[in-house]
Design a protein around this motif. Structure first.
Motif, PDB file in Angstrom:
ATOM      1  N   GLN B 240       0.841  -1.181   0.000  1.00  0.00           N
ATOM      2  CA  GLN B 240       0.000   0.000   0.000  1.00  0.00           C
ATOM      3  C   GLN B 240       0.884   1.241   0.000  1.00  0.00           C
ATOM      4  O   GLN B 240       1.705   1.415   0.886  1.00  0.00           O
ATOM      5  CB  GLN B 240      -0.877  -0.003   1.276  1.00  0.00           C
ATOM      6  CG  GLN B 240      -1.785   1.195   1.405  1.00  0.00           C
ATOM      7  CD  GLN B 240      -3.192   0.879   0.911  1.00  0.00           C
ATOM      8  OE1 GLN B 240      -3.378   0.025   0.060  1.00  0.00           O
ATOM      9  NE2 GLN B 240      -4.164   1.565   1.445  1.00  0.00           N
ATOM     10  N   LYS B 241       0.689   2.085  -1.012  1.00  0.00           N
ATOM     11  CA  LYS B 241       1.291   3.415  -0.942  1.00  0.00           C
ATOM     12  C   LYS B 241       0.327   4.265  -0.146  1.00  0.00           C
ATOM     13  O   LYS B 241      -0.879   4.221  -0.384  1.00  0.00           O
ATOM     14  CB  LYS B 241       1.476   3.992  -2.344  1.00  0.00           C
ATOM     15  CG  LYS B 241       2.147   5.362  -2.363  1.00  0.00           C
ATOM     16  CD  LYS B 241       1.558   6.308  -3.383  1.00  0.00           C
ATOM     17  CE  LYS B 241       0.956   7.511  -2.703  1.00  0.00           C
ATOM     18  NZ  LYS B 241       0.186   8.389  -3.573  1.00  0.00           N
ATOM     19  N   THR B 242       0.820   4.990   0.830  1.00  0.00           N
ATOM     20  CA  THR B 242      -0.075   5.822   1.622  1.00  0.00           C
ATOM     21  C   THR B 242       0.514   7.218   1.763  1.00  0.00           C
ATOM     22  O   THR B 242       1.727   7.374   1.839  1.00  0.00           O
ATOM     23  CB  THR B 242      -0.392   5.146   2.988  1.00  0.00           C
ATOM     24  OG1 THR B 242      -1.310   5.960   3.702  1.00  0.00           O
ATOM     25  CG2 THR B 242       0.857   4.924   3.818  1.00  0.00           C
ATOM     26  N   GLY B 243      -0.337   8.226   1.732  1.00  0.00           N
ATOM     27  CA  GLY B 243       0.128   9.606   1.781  1.00  0.00           C
ATOM     28  C   GLY B 243      -0.032  10.280   0.441  1.00  0.00           C
ATOM     29  O   GLY B 243      -0.158   9.615  -0.595  1.00  0.00           O
ATOM     30  N   SER B 244       0.009  11.619   0.474  1.00  0.00           N
ATOM     31  CA  SER B 244      -0.387  12.404  -0.705  1.00  0.00           C
ATOM     32  C   SER B 244       0.708  12.589  -1.748  1.00  0.00           C
ATOM     33  O   SER B 244       0.520  13.331  -2.693  1.00  0.00           O
ATOM     34  CB  SER B 244      -0.884  13.765  -0.253  1.00  0.00           C
ATOM     35  OG  SER B 244      -1.979  13.593   0.598  1.00  0.00           O
ATOM     36  N   GLY B 245       1.845  11.963  -1.577  1.00  0.00           N
ATOM     37  CA  GLY B 245       2.938  12.161  -2.522  1.00  0.00           C
ATOM     38  C   GLY B 245       2.998  11.087  -3.591  1.00  0.00           C
ATOM     39  O   GLY B 245       2.054  10.333  -3.784  1.00  0.00           O
ATOM     40  N   ALA B 246       4.121  11.054  -4.295  1.00  0.00           N
ATOM     41  CA  ALA B 246       4.292  10.091  -5.376  1.00  0.00           C
ATOM     42  C   ALA B 246       5.744   9.627  -5.405  1.00  0.00           C
ATOM     43  O   ALA B 246       6.611  10.241  -4.788  1.00  0.00           O
ATOM     44  CB  ALA B 246       3.915  10.738  -6.704  1.00  0.00           C
ATOM     45  N   TYR B 247       5.992   8.533  -6.124  1.00  0.00           N
ATOM     46  CA  TYR B 247       7.338   7.975  -6.245  1.00  0.00           C
ATOM     47  C   TYR B 247       7.772   7.954  -7.700  1.00  0.00           C
ATOM     48  O   TYR B 247       6.980   7.572  -8.564  1.00  0.00           O
ATOM     49  CB  TYR B 247       7.341   6.522  -5.749  1.00  0.00           C
ATOM     50  CG  TYR B 247       7.309   6.364  -4.248  1.00  0.00           C
ATOM     51  CD1 TYR B 247       8.482   6.198  -3.533  1.00  0.00           C
ATOM     52  CD2 TYR B 247       6.107   6.376  -3.554  1.00  0.00           C
ATOM     53  CE1 TYR B 247       8.461   6.049  -2.154  1.00  0.00           C
ATOM     54  CE2 TYR B 247       6.069   6.231  -2.183  1.00  0.00           C
ATOM     55  CZ  TYR B 247       7.253   6.066  -1.479  1.00  0.00           C
ATOM     56  OH  TYR B 247       7.234   5.922  -0.129  1.00  0.00           O
ATOM     57  N   SER B 248       9.023   8.324  -7.954  1.00  0.00           N
ATOM     58  CA  SER B 248       9.554   8.031  -9.275  1.00  0.00           C
ATOM     59  C   SER B 248       9.792   6.523  -9.299  1.00  0.00           C
ATOM     60  O   SER B 248       9.898   5.887  -8.245  1.00  0.00           O
ATOM     61  CB  SER B 248      10.865   8.781  -9.505  1.00  0.00           C
ATOM     62  OG  SER B 248      11.899   8.190  -8.744  1.00  0.00           O
ATOM     63  N   VAL B 249       9.870   5.969 -10.519  1.00  0.00           N
ATOM     64  CA  VAL B 249      10.018   4.520 -10.635  1.00  0.00           C
ATOM     65  C   VAL B 249      11.275   4.057  -9.890  1.00  0.00           C
ATOM     66  O   VAL B 249      11.283   3.053  -9.187  1.00  0.00           O
ATOM     67  CB  VAL B 249      10.080   4.109 -12.125  1.00  0.00           C
ATOM     68  CG1 VAL B 249      10.201   2.610 -12.270  1.00  0.00           C
ATOM     69  CG2 VAL B 249       8.829   4.605 -12.849  1.00  0.00           C
ATOM     70  N   ASP B 250      12.325   4.861 -10.035  1.00  0.00           N
ATOM     71  CA  ASP B 250      13.587   4.563  -9.385  1.00  0.00           C
ATOM     72  C   ASP B 250      13.474   4.523  -7.870  1.00  0.00           C
ATOM     73  O   ASP B 250      13.921   3.584  -7.211  1.00  0.00           O
ATOM     74  CB  ASP B 250      14.536   5.703  -9.780  1.00  0.00           C
ATOM     75  CG  ASP B 250      15.911   5.197  -9.997  1.00  0.00           C
ATOM     76  OD1 ASP B 250      16.023   4.157 -10.667  1.00  0.00           O
ATOM     77  OD2 ASP B 250      16.859   5.837  -9.470  1.00  0.00           O
ATOM     78  N   GLU B 251      12.878   5.575  -7.320  1.00  0.00           N
ATOM     79  CA  GLU B 251      12.669   5.646  -5.862  1.00  0.00           C
ATOM     80  C   GLU B 251      11.829   4.474  -5.385  1.00  0.00           C
ATOM     81  O   GLU B 251      12.080   3.894  -4.328  1.00  0.00           O
ATOM     82  CB  GLU B 251      11.911   6.937  -5.502  1.00  0.00           C
ATOM     83  CG  GLU B 251      12.722   8.191  -5.578  1.00  0.00           C
ATOM     84  CD  GLU B 251      11.836   9.438  -5.535  1.00  0.00           C
ATOM     85  OE1 GLU B 251      12.384  10.498  -5.235  1.00  0.00           O
ATOM     86  OE2 GLU B 251      10.612   9.350  -5.803  1.00  0.00           O
TER      87      GLU B 251
END
Lengths: 242, 280
Positions: B240-251
């Protein structure tokens, strides 16, 4: 109740609905389908049909929740009682509460809320027919509806779910593949920014499968967002300069 | 309806700079490196009236898990299995951020992430909990109570759930002539059968850094968090990704790799905490 199919692939390796494992169902995006909402979109992934409406930025109805530096984003994901095989009670379930949250969090990275302090941007999503992948179709619909409402965004977002059936990864799983498969992995992304904005996994995957599935999803999302752009362009009226 | 959170802890700029400065040197404000979880302390059997229980302290975050077994009906589509129910409460005493009332979206999310990370890999042998197929089965209630919140209730809750499940005994019962199931009070019972153990690993993305087991300050500063469930073989059994941000594919892939190593650390911490618990 649906029965588990004996097998998920025919002798040619095609899926039960005739698709190849990395093939999307037909994606259809209609913009501006509602007259009252500031923006709206009807999205279908095969039999899955969702409608999203956007109101705002406007005066918040809920005064206690006002952010001084940006707009608050509100999301309600809801399934219509007739959307499922057996009638679904209209009362919100724990699933709908969770999905409303993750859909909101998948859009927040792209909506430029900082331009509208102390206001509310409300997104209402109704699942009209559910056949797998409703949350990801909802994200696509919400993103298109936000753009239709003219709300400034850093990029468009699209979503798709990866499934695992009989140990094989499949793109855009349908309901049968979801119910009887080994994994459901919904992903949403903003391809123009290279950002993953939603990631969930319900099921079991090795690390390699997780990576392969994510790459598969990201490629498909690029095409979905392309369709979103095309639909938005077609819905826009060209204005001739005087 | 889900809304952008408005009750969030405030972290001063000075503190943010300190935290980032320390990250640059591979350190954290609570005396650990970027990829290590906080100290773990586990006490099992803390609630005598529960069939299984555990009090877990992950740093200053405290979670109590109570497990109750009751007689119910199996679900129609799984007549040969017992029923698993996970519920969690973010009680207002735990933090000024929590409010009284029915579980909010955060509590619902916690319950559902724990639920699916147990259910999909079949961590609990639900087949052993059926009494009469299609008619009677044990209902396994897992109630998670976050008592004191200093960040990362996901990992602390799952460690508590594991400790409590390992400590759960299924009561003995007898069937009356009319077919009623009568639970024998104060019977020794038999240990609950587990197929595998699972941990949740939360990483937070702060600036360009990925850190394991964020404390409250770090959670407040994090753009986003990734919660991943692993079994002891390192298979991913939930996410589960949680929180209002996003990840680059690398991160994102970096966070997955970091979490996978941290999962094994959690299993070791859990074992040594349980051993210590038995010794004392």
């Amino acid at each position: 109740m649906k029965q588990r199919p004996e097998k998920f692939f025919d002798e040619h390796g095609n899926r039960l609905d005739g698709r190849q494992r990395d093939e999307m169902r037909p994606v259809d995006i209609n913009i501006g389908v509602l007259s009252n909402a500031d923006g709206s979109a009807l999205v279908s992934y095969g039999k899955t049909k969702v409608i999203a409406a956007v109101y705002g930025p406007r005066e918040p109805t809920w005064r206690y929740n006002v952010l001084p530096d940006r707009a608050s984003l509100y999301v309600r994901y809801h399934m219509a009682p007739f959307s499922t095989e057996e009638r679904k009670s209209p009362a919100p379930t724990r699933r709908e509460i969770e999905l409303s949250k993750v859909i909101r969090e998948s859009l927040e990275p792209v909506v430029m809320t900082e331009l509208f302090p102390r206001t509310a941007i409300e997104i209402y999503v109704e699942v009209l027919q559910s056949d797998g992948g409703t949350r990801t179709a909802s994200i696509t619909a919400a993103s298109a509806a936000l753009a239709d409402a003219g709300i400034p965004m850093r990029a468009l977002v699209g979503g798709v779910a990866i499934g695992k059936v009989d140990g094989v990864l499949v793109l855009d799983l349908n309901e049968v593949e979801d119910n009887f498969g080994e994994a459901d992995m919904p992903v949403a992304a903003a391809p123009d920014l290279g950002l993953i904005t939603l990631f969930q996994l319900n099921g079991v995957m090795t690390l390699d499968e997780l990576k392969e599935g994510t790459d598969m999803a990201l490629k498909a999302i690029e095409r979905i967002v392309e369709k979103e752009k095309q639909a938005l362009r077609e819905s826009a009226t060209e204005v001739e300069a005087l | 309806m889900s809304a952008t959170p408005y009750r969030t802890p405030v972290v001063s700029k000075v503190k943010l700079e300190t935290i980032l400065n320390m990250y640059r040197r591979g350190m954290r404000t609570d005396n650990r490196d970027l990829y290590s979880p906080r100290n773990l302390n586990v006490q099992v059997g803390v609630i005598e009236k529960a069939n299984g229980s555990a009090l877990v302290k992950l740093g200053n975050t405290q979670v109590i898990v109570g497990i109750k077994l009751g007689i119910g009906r199996p679900f129609e589509d799984t007549p040969n299995e017992g029923v698993l129910q996970v519920n969690s409460e973010l009680v207002p005493m735990a933090s000024p951020l929590f409010e009284p009332g029915p579980p909010d979206e955060n509590a619902v999310e916690l319950s559902r992430v724990v639920d699916r990370s147990l259910r999909d890999p079949k961590a609990v042998d639900l087949g052993s909990l059926v009494i009469r197929p299609g008619e009677k089965a044990w209902v396994l209630w897992i109630d998670i109570y976050v008592l004191d919140y200093d960040g990362n209730y996901f990992d602390a809750s799952m460690l508590g759930v594991m400790a409590a499940l390992m400590n759960t005994r299924v009561p003995d019962y007898e069937e009356s002539e009319s077919g009623e199931i009568i639970i024998k009070k104060d019977s020794p019972g038999t240990p609950l059968k587990l197929n595998k153990r699972v941990v949740l690993v939360t990483t937070a993305k702060i600036g360009n850094y990925i850190v394991v087991d964020p404390n409250l300050d770090e959670e407040a500063l994090a753009e986003s968090r990734l919660v991943l469930a692993f079994d002891e073989q390192g298979t991913v059994v939930g996410a589960q990704k949680t929180g209002s941000g996003a990840y680059s594919v690398d991160e994102f892939y970096r966070a997955v790799e970091i979490s996978r190593s941290a999962a094994q650390v959690y299993f070791k911490l859990l074992d040594s905490a349980l051993q210590k618990n038995q010794g004392g």
